[in-house]
Design an enzyme around this catalytic site. Structure first.
Site, PDB file in Angstrom:
ATOM      1  N   GLU A 115     -19.460 -22.162 -39.847  1.00  9.36           N
ATOM      2  CA  GLU A 115     -18.326 -20.976 -41.222  1.00  9.36           C
ATOM      3  C   GLU A 115     -18.944 -19.537 -41.089  1.00  9.36           C
ATOM      4  O   GLU A 115     -18.450 -18.968 -41.335  1.00  9.36           O
ATOM      5  CB  GLU A 115     -17.764 -22.018 -42.424  1.00  9.36           C
ATOM      6  CG  GLU A 115     -17.052 -23.459 -41.444  1.00  9.36           C
ATOM      7  CD  GLU A 115     -17.670 -24.006 -40.881  1.00  9.36           C
ATOM      8  OE1 GLU A 115     -18.315 -24.438 -40.520  1.00  9.36           O
ATOM      9  OE2 GLU A 115     -16.952 -25.086 -40.218  1.00  9.36           O
ATOM     10  N   HIS A 138     -10.553 -32.944 -48.244  1.00 10.75           N
ATOM     11  CA  HIS A 138      -9.687 -32.687 -47.314  1.00 10.75           C
ATOM     12  C   HIS A 138      -8.702 -32.156 -48.439  1.00 10.75           C
ATOM     13  O   HIS A 138      -7.826 -32.116 -48.433  1.00 10.75           O
ATOM     14  CB  HIS A 138      -9.239 -32.971 -46.387  1.00 10.75           C
ATOM     15  CG  HIS A 138      -9.814 -33.061 -45.233  1.00 10.75           C
ATOM     16  ND1 HIS A 138     -10.623 -34.571 -45.123  1.00 10.75           N
ATOM     17  CD2 HIS A 138     -10.271 -32.560 -44.412  1.00 10.75           C
ATOM     18  CE1 HIS A 138     -11.164 -34.457 -43.784  1.00 10.75           C
ATOM     19  NE2 HIS A 138     -11.059 -33.431 -43.363  1.00 10.75           N
TER      20      HIS A 138
END
Ligand code: TPP
Ligand code: MG
Lengths: 427, 362
Positions: free
Chosen positions: B84, B153
């Protein structure tokens, strides 16, 4: 955008990797180089890391095509140990089958298998000491199974039920057991890598004898954490084994998106000045031998070893994806390194220490063992059906001591429960 | 588990987006609308590129980029290594060249490795170079809970980004808004964090997790023009006009609040903020002055959450109109749990209790 003055230069072009095969394609792995078993040399564990860099570009293999153990890396294990290893691998597969199905039946939210990669974790667990500290990714359930961890305990975690030692707080399969020397698994990729190095540095600084081992997928080697870990491991010669499980795929992205078009993952070690080995990950004996060798280096203060385990992810990434959408269904069948369980079985049969009947009986017994464990675990409940953890445990474990605002929110939640007019209305 | 989306069960939306036609407006779910926004922008502007983990051939784990690589080619829609930091940093570099990157971070829970590039770099590039360099990126990322995704998540980290000067933060609540806002975000010359409430990708969610899930077809926000249109950043939407109370919400909570208000029969005015920063302060002020009561609802944890900022603003600007203390209804200050998700989630009971409290002396 090219400026006038440079108009005589050729335009640049951007390279974007592309896997060899996509859905529907005929698969031929002829260009995957598979050196003969026994061909790689085995350096002395005291040798300098830069004196055997070729081992980062080959494959350490012990089992040949006939299942015979050959060459300097043969760990010469007793048939008894080989049978235990085979059993742990088969149990891992049976466990995965069962839990995957449980998710499909709606008994839990999520599951991930390690099918085809069982040797990577199981053989490593056999080569490490029981109290060497493991920092796994989510695909090394084989470590726990090889360490004879209780299946019911693992299943309780998968179900987030009332037997779950992690109190339903963590996603299924993110096991944790200090007693099993198995660090709490994180869903955030590669974070365990520097942590393993830190644990190993602490062990060294305390004059301990235990070492650490960590695992991540080839895709995860792109994360900065992987590289930070390698730097620390090199600088402090940390007693740690850095395992990269190259199963060719990271969800839908092939290994080329982590750099495999240009070099191997084991070769990452060279730039950091640590030992690098590339190993046939479907050869349990090679994985065992490489781990044992790396452990000896670590225990004698020679520092870290990075081991690339070359293997193949036989099934989907998790219960959330369908691999037929992005790769050819033929790949696993064509994989040149075979199935790790079949190969170890074949080896034992060749030694006349095993046969197909015993294999079949064992498979049956293990399926039964897993089924019995599942029954036992389900007595503690399955996800989403009933309240398995007392509501107020939600607030425990955020801090050692609960601050006022959490105590207040805890009371608020219990009041909400009352207000709902239904016991455990939000179950 | 029954009817709700299971964790990461992206398989259920495996079909490539092919919305139903109805003149120039078609029915879309939020994934299709987001896909359409990128499609429209890629067709209009050759500098728009899409990148991220699994976004290329596969079309993203939620299928938001399905079909785009086939249409626009591998150099404009590509998979990235799993880093990322790299995804955001590379997008900044591409932006510096003159492209308009739309990177995807697979889940907001995985954005943290990219934080340094976002906070220290993208957010400050314009300022520190006196406008010589800018970072015109739009970072898309599914966020929020309600899918049994556990702590990695489910998070709602918008408050981290609204705290950073130089970033804009957007959260749509319908397919129509998602498309218009995403187009505006891509056209914006500043870095935009575009959080997509994944719980409502397939349909609005009223907070009753144990009732059958709805899809977007019965909702006016599911009617989406096929072509180009934009919803300006910084403009809130009054989704329900009312006199008794102002509710400030965004994302999934807009729908949960609406259902609770209808069930409770309270004449609340519900404002969907749509853009958290820059905030539509005028719409908020006007509403609170009218109703005299303000409730703030978000999924994110409470302490230092965006609700704290909203509460401070309303107090500073509307103090003399307030007839009751401002109420904040949020997720609890714990990591996102797995099995106790519905006890954690700010659902109908928590919102209902807060409404009773704020309306007590009305
Ligand atoms: C920081 C972070 N980014 C993205 C993800 C989403 N994600 C989960 S698994 C995965 C692929 C990992 O592939 P690899 O490292 O090869 O391991 P494998 O699954 O093959 O064992 C991705 C992208 C994540 N969990 N964490
Ligand atoms: Mg992988």
């Amino acid at each position: 955008m090219a400026s006038e003055t440079r108009a005589n230069l050729k335009p640049l072009s951007l390279h974007v990797p592309e896997p060899k095969f996509r859905p529907g394609d005929e698969v031929d792995f002829a260009d995957v180089e598979v050196p003969p078993a026994g061909a790689a040399r085995r350096p002395d564990t005291a040798d300098r890391a830069d004196s055997f860099t070729e081992l980062a570009y080959t494959l350490v293999r012990v089992l040949d095509d006939d299942g015979k153990a050959v060459g300097p890396w043969d760990p010469k294990l007793s048939p008894e140990v080989l049978r235990r290893m085979l059993r742990a691998m088969a149990l891992t597969r049976a466990y995965d089958e069962r839990m995957f199905r449980a998710q499909r039946q709606g008994k839990t939210s999520f599951y991930m298998k390690c099918t085809g990669e069982e040797a990577v974790a199981v053989a490593a667990a056999f080569a490490l000491d029981r109290d060497d500290m493991c920092f796994p990714s989510y695909r090394q359930q084989g470590l726990l199974i090889a360490r004879d961890w209780d299946l019911v305990d693992m299943m309780n975690q998968v179900y987030s039920n009332k037997g779950d030692r992690l109190e339903g707080k963590q996603l299924p399969i993110m096991y944790s057991t200090k007693e099993g020397s198995f660090f709490s698994i994180s869903g955030n990729l590669a974070t365990q890598y520097p942590q393993a190095v830190g644990w190993a540095m602490a062990s060294a600084s305390k004059g301990d004898t235990r070492i650490a081992a960590t695992w991540c997928g080839e895709g995860s080697t792109a994360e900065g954490d992987f590289h930070s870990a390698c730097t620390f491991a090199s600088v402090y010669r940390a007693p740690v084994i850095l395992n990269v499980v190259n199963n060719q795929w990271a969800i839908s992205s092939f290994s080329g998106f982590a750099g495999a078009e240009a070099t191997t993952f084991a070769a990452r070690a060279i730039g950091y000045g640590i030992a690098g080995l590339r190993v046939d990950g479907n050869d349990a004996l090679a994985v065992y031998a490489a781990t044992q060798w790396a452990a000896e280096r670590a225990r004698t203060n020679q520092g870290a070893t990075l081991i690339e385990h070359f293997t193949y992810r036989a099934e989907g990434h998790s219960t959330s994806d369908d691999p037929s959408q992005y790769r050819s269904a033929q790949e696993y069948g064509a994989w040149p390194l075979g199935d790790p369980i079949v190969r170890l079985k074949q080896h034992l049969i060749g030694l006349r220490e095993w046969d197909e009947e015993r294999q079949a009986a064992m498979d049956k017994e293990l399926a039964e063992k897993v089924r019995a464990a599942q029954k036992e675990a389900e007595k503690n409940g399955i996800l989403g059906h009933g309240l398995h953890q007392p509501l107020d445990t939600l607030f425990e474990g955020v801090y050692e001591e609960m601050p006022w605002h959490l105590r207040e929110q805890q009371r608020q939640m219990l009041a909400e429960e009352q207000a709902s007019g239904r016991p455990w209305a939000r179950k | 588990m029954g009817t709700q989306m299971t964790e990461l069960d992206t398989d259920q939306e495996r079909v490539a987006p092919t919305p139903e036609r109805e003149g120039d407006t078609v029915r879309m779910n939020m994934i299709q609308a987001i896909n359409s926004a990128m499609d429209v922008m890629m067709a209009r502007d050759p500098d728009v590129i899409v990148m991220g983990e699994d976004v290329g051939f596969f079309g993203g784990v939620f299928r938001a980029t399905a079909g785009l690589q086939k249409k626009y080619g591998k150099t404009r829609v590509f998979d990235t290594p799993i880093t990322e930091t790299g995804i955001i940093g590379v997008a900044i570099g591409m932006g510096a060249y003159g492209l308009r990157p739309v990177p995807e971070i697979q889940f907001a829970d995985y954005i943290y490795p990219g934080l340094d590039q976002l906070v220290s770099e993208a957010a400050r590039l314009r300022y520190r170079s006196a406008g010589e360099f800018t970072a015109p990126l739009t970072v898309r990322s599914p966020f929020g809970g309600g899918i049994f995704g556990g702590q990695t998540h489910s998070q709602s980290p918008e408050g981290i980004f609204t705290h950073v000067s130089g970033l804009k933060t957007v959260v749509p609540a319908t397919p129509y808004d998602a498309k218009g806002l995403l187009i505006a975000a891509i056209e914006d010359n500043d870095p935009v964090i575009f959080f997509e409430p994944k719980r409502i990708y397939n349909g609005p969610f009223d907070g009753h997790w144990d009732k059958p899930a709805k899809n977007w077809s019965g909702h006016p926000g599911g009617e989406v023009p096929t072509g180009y249109y934009r919803i300006p950043l910084g403009k809130a939407n009054i989704v329900r006009a009312g006199e008794a109370l102002t509710i400030l919400a965004y994302g999934t909570m807009v729908h949960v609040c609406r259902a609770v208000v209808e069930e409770a029969g309270v004449d609340a005015e519900i404002i969907d903020l749509r853009t958290l920063l820059p905030l539509d302060i005028d719409t908020i002020e006007e509403s609170v002055r009218k109703t005299g009561r303000c409730m703030i609802v978000h999924e994110a944890t409470k302490t230092s959450g965006f609700g704290a900022e909203l509460s401070a603003l309303v107090q500073e600007r509307c103090f003399y109109s307030l007839e009751a203390p401002i109420e904040r209804v949020t997720g609890f200050d714990t990591p996102y749990p797995h099995s106790l998700e519905w006890a954690y989630f700010p659902g109908p009971v928590r919102i209902g209790e807060a409404i009773k409290k704020i309306m007590k002396d009305a």
